[in-house]
Design a protein around this motif. Structure first.
Motif, PDB file in Angstrom:
ATOM      1  N   LYS A  22       2.447   1.766  -3.519  1.00 27.19           N
ATOM      2  CA  LYS A  22       1.485   2.278  -4.499  1.00 27.19           C
ATOM      3  C   LYS A  22       1.146   3.740  -4.248  1.00 27.19           C
ATOM      4  O   LYS A  22       0.794   4.475  -5.164  1.00 27.19           O
ATOM      5  N   SER A  23       1.283   4.166  -2.998  1.00 26.84           N
ATOM      6  CA  SER A  23       1.003   5.554  -2.652  1.00 26.84           C
ATOM      7  C   SER A  23       2.184   6.470  -2.967  1.00 26.84           C
ATOM      8  O   SER A  23       2.004   7.582  -3.470  1.00 26.84           O
ATOM      9  N   ASP A  24       3.417   5.998  -2.686  1.00 31.53           N
ATOM     10  CA  ASP A  24       4.587   6.879  -2.731  1.00 31.53           C
ATOM     11  C   ASP A  24       5.422   6.793  -4.007  1.00 31.53           C
ATOM     12  O   ASP A  24       6.102   7.756  -4.361  1.00 31.53           O
TER      13      ASP A  24
ATOM     14  N   ALA B 261       0.826  -1.205   0.000  1.00 31.22           N
ATOM     15  CA  ALA B 261       0.000   0.000   0.000  1.00 31.22           C
ATOM     16  C   ALA B 261       0.860   1.255   0.000  1.00 31.22           C
ATOM     17  O   ALA B 261       0.568   2.222  -0.706  1.00 31.22           O
TER      18      ALA B 261
END
Length: 302
Positions: free
Chosen positions: A180-182, A177
């Motif tokens: 995928k965010s950073d 997670a």
């Protein structure tokens, strides 16, 4: 039994006998060993038993369509690395996207062009072989490495990397997670090799180091546990320091002057001195030299 001189094993899943016969004949003539399935469920079962090198998967089939079958294949550790090329008569871009989102690496539009099919098969088999070779080498060297796509989705990960995450109380799902965010915005800026990126939203301070692009659409990374964070946490626990006191002591143990520590932590040298007073008291020492020696003794145990 697969012949030793086979160029590779390909599973063709298509509910149209004519299409199966056409592709079977062409690929067999090119030296490939062929497995066949007439629906998605049968394709999944055969793949789990035989583990082909590549799968040609019809999108629209009875019992289980190609999209569902591909998701099932990608969810199983024994088949998740097998490249899937979709065969589809659907020309709508949303259907093509659906195939790629379910785990496919490419698609061919029906009626299939023979030369195009052979070329795509060869390219994806070569890519899969290089990926396996790189991963095997990193596994043997004990590297905590992984590969992801431009969206931060993990394509594969070494056992060493998974163990490193476990040792630092980090679940792979949480790490995925964070990636995928950073990572997407960072990767689009094309970081230089060995550039690092700290992952946010994690209990442990973990960074990723960019190693390069071994294959198109694939980014090779290495997990790095923040040495400073590990040492600071150890000092904080050993001497009941505040987080700020632990930061000051860490940089003091790394030979930094009060002025340098002030610049690193964005505070005044006077504030650094104020933090050092309780640090000396908690460590039971009277000067910088003794504080450094005590801190290094703790850090050396990590």
């Amino acid at each position: 039994m697969i012949p030793e001189n086979s160029a590779g094993t390909i599973l063709i899943a298509d509910d149209t006998p004519e299409s199966l016969a056409f592709m079977n004949e062409a690929l067999a003539a090119a030296g490939y060993t062929i497995l066949v399935a007439m629906d998605g469920e049968q394709a999944v079962n055969i793949a789990k038993m035989m583990t082909p090198d590549l799968i040609l998967l019809d999108a629209m089939m009875p019992r289980m369509d190609g999209f569902e079958a591909c998701r099932a294949l990608k969810a199983d550790s024994s088949t998740n690395e097998v490249p899937v090329i979709f065969l589809t008569g659907l020309t709508d871009s949303s259907d093509v996207l659906k195939g790629l989102e379910s785990g496919g690496v490419d698609y061919l539009t029906k009626p299939v062009n023979l030369d195009e099919m052979l070329a795509r098969v060869q390219v994806h088999l070569s890519t899969a072989k290089r990926t396996k070779s790189a991963r095997r080498a990193l596994e043997e060297m004990g590297q905590p490495a992984f590969a992801c796509d431009v969206n931060g989705e993990i394509l594969w990960i070494t056992q060493c990397a998974e163990e490193l995450l476990q040792q630092n109380d980090c679940r792979l799902a949480d790490c995925q997670a964070a990636l995928k965010s950073d990572l997407p915005a960072w990767l689009l800026r094309q970081p230089e090799r060995n550039a690092s990126k700290r992952l946010g939203g994690m209990e442990s301070e973990i960074s990723v180091r960019y190693l390069g692009r071994p294959l198109p659409g694939e980014y090779l990374m290495r997990f790095v546990i923040n040495e400073e964070a590990s040492a600071r946490h150890a000092l904080q626990a050993a001497f009941e320091l505040t987080e700020r006191e632990a930061q000051v002591l860490f940089w003091l143990s790394r030979g930094k002057t009060n002025q340098e520590i002030a610049q690193i932590l964005e505070m005044s040298p006077r504030t650094v001195n104020k933090h050092l007073e309780p640090v000396f008291r908690k460590l039971g020492v009277e000067n910088r030299t003794a504080a450094v020696a005590t801190a290094l003794a703790i850090s050396g145990q990590q």
